[in-house]
Design an enzyme around this catalytic site. Sequence first.
Site, PDB file in Angstrom:
ATOM      1  N   ASP A 175      35.289  49.673  56.021  1.00 55.01           N
ATOM      2  CA  ASP A 175      34.725  48.780  55.003  1.00 55.01           C
ATOM      3  C   ASP A 175      33.508  49.412  54.350  1.00 55.01           C
ATOM      4  OD1 ASP A 175      33.908  46.699  53.430  1.00 55.01           O
ATOM      5  OD2 ASP A 175      33.680  45.241  55.039  1.00 55.01           O
ATOM      6  N   ASP A 209      35.469  49.344  46.745  1.00 57.54           N
ATOM      7  CA  ASP A 209      35.507  48.657  48.035  1.00 57.54           C
ATOM      8  C   ASP A 209      36.812  48.933  48.762  1.00 57.54           C
ATOM      9  OD1 ASP A 209      35.133  46.951  50.182  1.00 57.54           O
ATOM     10  OD2 ASP A 209      35.581  45.133  49.043  1.00 57.54           O
TER      11      ASP A 209
END
Length: 403
Positions: free
Chosen positions: A98, A274
């Site tokens: 992440d 992301d």
Amino acid sequence: MLPLTSLTIVLSLLVVGSPVSSIPLNTQKTVVSLVTKFKAGGVTNVVAGDRTRAHVLYRAAISGKHDANASITNVPPIGYTIQVGFGNPMKHYGLLVDTASGNTWIGADQEYTKTNTSTGTGNTVSVSYGSANFSGEEYLDTITLGSLSISNQSIGVANKYKGFEGVDGVLGIGPVNLTKGTVSNTDTVPTIMDNLFSQDSIDSEILGVYFVPVSEEDATGTLTFGGWNSSLMTSDITYVPITNTSPACTYWGINQSINYGDSNLLSSVSGIVDTATVLILIESDAFKTYQSATGATLDETTGLLKITPDQYSSLKPLIFTIGGTAFTLTPNAQIWPRSMNSVIGDTSGNSDNIYLIVADIGNKTTFGFVSGYTFLERFYSIFDTTNQRVGFATTAYTESTSN
């Protein structure tokens, strides 16, 4: 070129597929197995999960708080995971990669096992991801990434979590400011990248990310800590500085323009890159222009735009201009892998249905765009903390037609 003090880790992909075939690399590597499971209970609407995540990330940046006070919807169907060793004697955990979180934590599917190197700090920790969250206790422990070892790394040990079925936790590789407010009695805590650099395990605080598209037979990927692997690139690297525009500057935020064929969708707008977002989200007005230009209809079941075979044959390139360089998604790169339609809630079982991976971000008081892994799997990306920039290059999969 790849610095001598870097390490490449081969990722696994949280998706049903074939056994992993290793990727030839000239660097030290650690190969991990392909994870062959999805989120428990299936996925009903990936757009809703991505959109909620984008809005929560936006609000967290505006407020300066990244704790777990957020509503829960659903979670992404697929994510890239890495096997990380904790403690001594070492135990491995599969963590979701992440770039929009700085915290590393474990204790979801697999409980944390305390060892000789585990030290409780007495602090609590909590983080929201929009589509999921966790809360628990902070520990300091040794983390092992291949041949690299990080001592006294702050980690969260979950006693409550939601939305992380199929993984053991999260490997947070976002900027350190994203840890602000997540740990009690603490301002920010060093990320794994911070500690790798401060403990002289890498020369530069740089991370290279390489995702093979999920539709490929050998779908996997690599993380390169301390550099990048030029053998996986088919172009020079284009760098762009982290945007100065708030709140995108809080994350791996950049400025870019987006065109669909000759139609301009967005001009020099700020947004974020992301790895834990699935789709490409864009501002509502730009989304409407894209929908109109493609002739797509909105599918209520999946939340995605759906097109006919004739419309697919007429799709134009989707062009992202970053740092003066055009990074192009071909028509095939703009659609969800047809063999995996059931993952996004298409219950018909018809692999001929065609869905687009561009979705409406939903609220104008948010980022101009969020480029998720459906964008990143077509390019090599470099997250350079040392020089405050992000880099991109094409790969052998940029023009793949496997979807």
